[in-house]
Design a protein around this motif. Structure first.
Motif, PDB file in Angstrom:
ATOM      1  N   CYS A   6       0.832  -1.198   0.000  1.00  0.00           N
ATOM      2  CA  CYS A   6       0.000   0.000   0.000  1.00  0.00           C
ATOM      3  C   CYS A   6       0.869   1.252   0.000  1.00  0.00           C
ATOM      4  O   CYS A   6       1.730   1.423   0.862  1.00  0.00           O
ATOM      5  CB  CYS A   6      -0.927   0.014   1.204  1.00  0.00           C
ATOM      6  SG  CYS A   6      -1.999   1.463   1.160  1.00  0.00           S
ATOM      7  N   GLY A  66      -0.877   4.209  -0.431  1.00  0.00           N
ATOM      8  CA  GLY A  66      -1.998   5.156  -0.411  1.00  0.00           C
ATOM      9  C   GLY A  66      -1.692   6.367   0.462  1.00  0.00           C
ATOM     10  O   GLY A  66      -0.582   6.521   0.972  1.00  0.00           O
ATOM     11  N   ARG A  67      -2.684   7.195   0.672  1.00  0.00           N
ATOM     12  CA  ARG A  67      -2.513   8.476   1.343  1.00  0.00           C
ATOM     13  C   ARG A  67      -1.923   8.325   2.753  1.00  0.00           C
ATOM     14  O   ARG A  67      -1.063   9.096   3.157  1.00  0.00           O
ATOM     15  CB  ARG A  67      -3.879   9.183   1.422  1.00  0.00           C
ATOM     16  CG  ARG A  67      -3.787  10.657   1.640  1.00  0.00           C
ATOM     17  CD  ARG A  67      -5.112  11.329   1.308  1.00  0.00           C
ATOM     18  NE  ARG A  67      -6.245  10.687   1.941  1.00  0.00           N
ATOM     19  CZ  ARG A  67      -6.658  10.959   3.185  1.00  0.00           C
ATOM     20  NH1 ARG A  67      -6.058  11.861   3.900  1.00  0.00           N
ATOM     21  NH2 ARG A  67      -7.696  10.330   3.691  1.00  0.00           N
ATOM     22  N   VAL A  68      -2.373   7.312   3.489  1.00  0.00           N
ATOM     23  CA  VAL A  68      -1.890   7.163   4.874  1.00  0.00           C
ATOM     24  C   VAL A  68      -0.598   6.335   4.930  1.00  0.00           C
ATOM     25  O   VAL A  68       0.362   6.717   5.594  1.00  0.00           O
ATOM     26  CB  VAL A  68      -2.983   6.537   5.772  1.00  0.00           C
ATOM     27  CG1 VAL A  68      -2.478   6.394   7.203  1.00  0.00           C
ATOM     28  CG2 VAL A  68      -4.239   7.396   5.723  1.00  0.00           C
ATOM     29  N   CYS A  69      -0.551   5.215   4.229  1.00  0.00           N
ATOM     30  CA  CYS A  69       0.667   4.380   4.253  1.00  0.00           C
ATOM     31  C   CYS A  69       1.819   5.088   3.542  1.00  0.00           C
ATOM     32  O   CYS A  69       2.983   4.956   3.932  1.00  0.00           O
ATOM     33  CB  CYS A  69       0.416   3.030   3.599  1.00  0.00           C
ATOM     34  SG  CYS A  69      -0.803   2.038   4.473  1.00  0.00           S
ATOM     35  N   CYS A  89      -4.998   1.673  -1.306  1.00  0.00           N
ATOM     36  CA  CYS A  89      -5.526   1.585   0.063  1.00  0.00           C
ATOM     37  C   CYS A  89      -5.982   0.147   0.288  1.00  0.00           C
ATOM     38  O   CYS A  89      -6.536  -0.483  -0.602  1.00  0.00           O
ATOM     39  CB  CYS A  89      -6.689   2.543   0.304  1.00  0.00           C
ATOM     40  SG  CYS A  89      -7.202   2.565   2.037  1.00  0.00           S
ATOM     41  N   LEU A  90      -5.740  -0.355   1.501  1.00  0.00           N
ATOM     42  CA  LEU A  90      -6.178  -1.708   1.834  1.00  0.00           C
ATOM     43  C   LEU A  90      -7.195  -1.683   2.978  1.00  0.00           C
ATOM     44  O   LEU A  90      -7.491  -2.706   3.582  1.00  0.00           O
ATOM     45  CB  LEU A  90      -4.964  -2.581   2.198  1.00  0.00           C
ATOM     46  CG  LEU A  90      -4.048  -2.903   1.011  1.00  0.00           C
ATOM     47  CD1 LEU A  90      -2.699  -3.431   1.489  1.00  0.00           C
ATOM     48  CD2 LEU A  90      -4.697  -3.919   0.080  1.00  0.00           C
ATOM     49  N   CYS A 114      -5.868   1.667   7.225  1.00  0.00           N
ATOM     50  CA  CYS A 114      -4.917   2.787   7.208  1.00  0.00           C
ATOM     51  C   CYS A 114      -4.230   3.012   8.551  1.00  0.00           C
ATOM     52  O   CYS A 114      -3.030   3.287   8.596  1.00  0.00           O
ATOM     53  CB  CYS A 114      -5.622   4.058   6.780  1.00  0.00           C
ATOM     54  SG  CYS A 114      -6.562   3.875   5.263  1.00  0.00           S
ATOM     55  N   ASN A 138       0.738  -1.341   5.089  1.00  0.00           N
ATOM     56  CA  ASN A 138       0.120  -2.650   4.907  1.00  0.00           C
ATOM     57  C   ASN A 138       0.498  -3.277   3.575  1.00  0.00           C
ATOM     58  O   ASN A 138       0.791  -2.578   2.615  1.00  0.00           O
ATOM     59  CB  ASN A 138      -1.411  -2.491   4.944  1.00  0.00           C
ATOM     60  CG  ASN A 138      -1.874  -1.982   6.287  1.00  0.00           C
ATOM     61  OD1 ASN A 138      -1.511  -2.537   7.308  1.00  0.00           O
ATOM     62  ND2 ASN A 138      -2.644  -0.917   6.281  1.00  0.00           N
TER      63      ASN A 138
HETATM   64  S1  FES Z   1      -3.673   4.051   2.804  1.00  0.00           S
HETATM   65 FE1  FES Z   1      -2.737   2.147   3.253  1.00  0.00          FE
HETATM   66  S2  FES Z   1      -4.346   0.985   4.079  1.00  0.00           S
HETATM   67 FE2  FES Z   1      -5.280   2.861   3.572  1.00  0.00          FE
END
Ligand code: FES
Length: 142
Positions: free
Chosen positions: A76, A78-81, A109-110, A113, A118
């Motif tokens: 991942c 994504g925005r948070v990871c 995203c998984l 977050c 992840n």
């Molecule tokens: S951004 Fe990684 S699990 Fe949501």
């Protein structure tokens, strides 16, 4: 897998006299990618209505289709990871053994977050603390 590959695969299947000739389709995939990623298997089944167990049976039967079968590992980013995921992905790509055994891919995203970064492997999401833990985890899975 990139769009270019799927375009080629679509064209190949459309030109087959028998669109359900999974041996020919899988041979084409091996020639293009040198492996048969899970997402490509799913794609072939959806596109041709071949049953997954039929496809797996063909892969198991022909050694040339079986020998380099790699698992897809999604990281991942994504925005948070974000950065932590990107760092894991880069470090895995640099690891010679792991990059030979897995198709490394990104996902945005998984759904977990707060526990990230992840990864996604064989239909499971795993929360990973650091690269050392991830490499140990992957080696134990072999
Ligand atoms: S951004 Fe990684 S699990 Fe949501």
């Amino acid at each position: 897998m990139n769009e270019d590959f799927y375009n080629k695969l679509n064209k190949f299947i459309e030109n087959l006299p028998d669109k359900k000739n999974d041996y020919k389709i899988l041979t084409f995939v091996m020639e293009e990618l040198d492996c048969i990623p899970e997402e490509v298997k799913e794609y072939i089944c959806k596109k041709t209505d071949i049953f997954p167990f039929t496809l797996e049976g063909t892969i198991k039967f022909y050694p040339k289709l079986n020998k380099n079968s790699k698992k897809t590992l999604k990281i991942c980013t994504g925005r948070v990871c974000g950065k932590r995921g990107e760092e894991l992905l880069k470090r895995l790509k640099d690891d010679e053994i792991i990059s030979q055994k897995y198709i490394l891919d990104e996902v945005k995203c998984l759904g977990q977050c707060q526990k990230g970064p992840n990864i996604y492997l064989e239909n499971e999401v795993y929360n990973i603390k650091n690269i050392e833990e991830l490499i140990r985890f992957l080696r134990e899975k072999e």
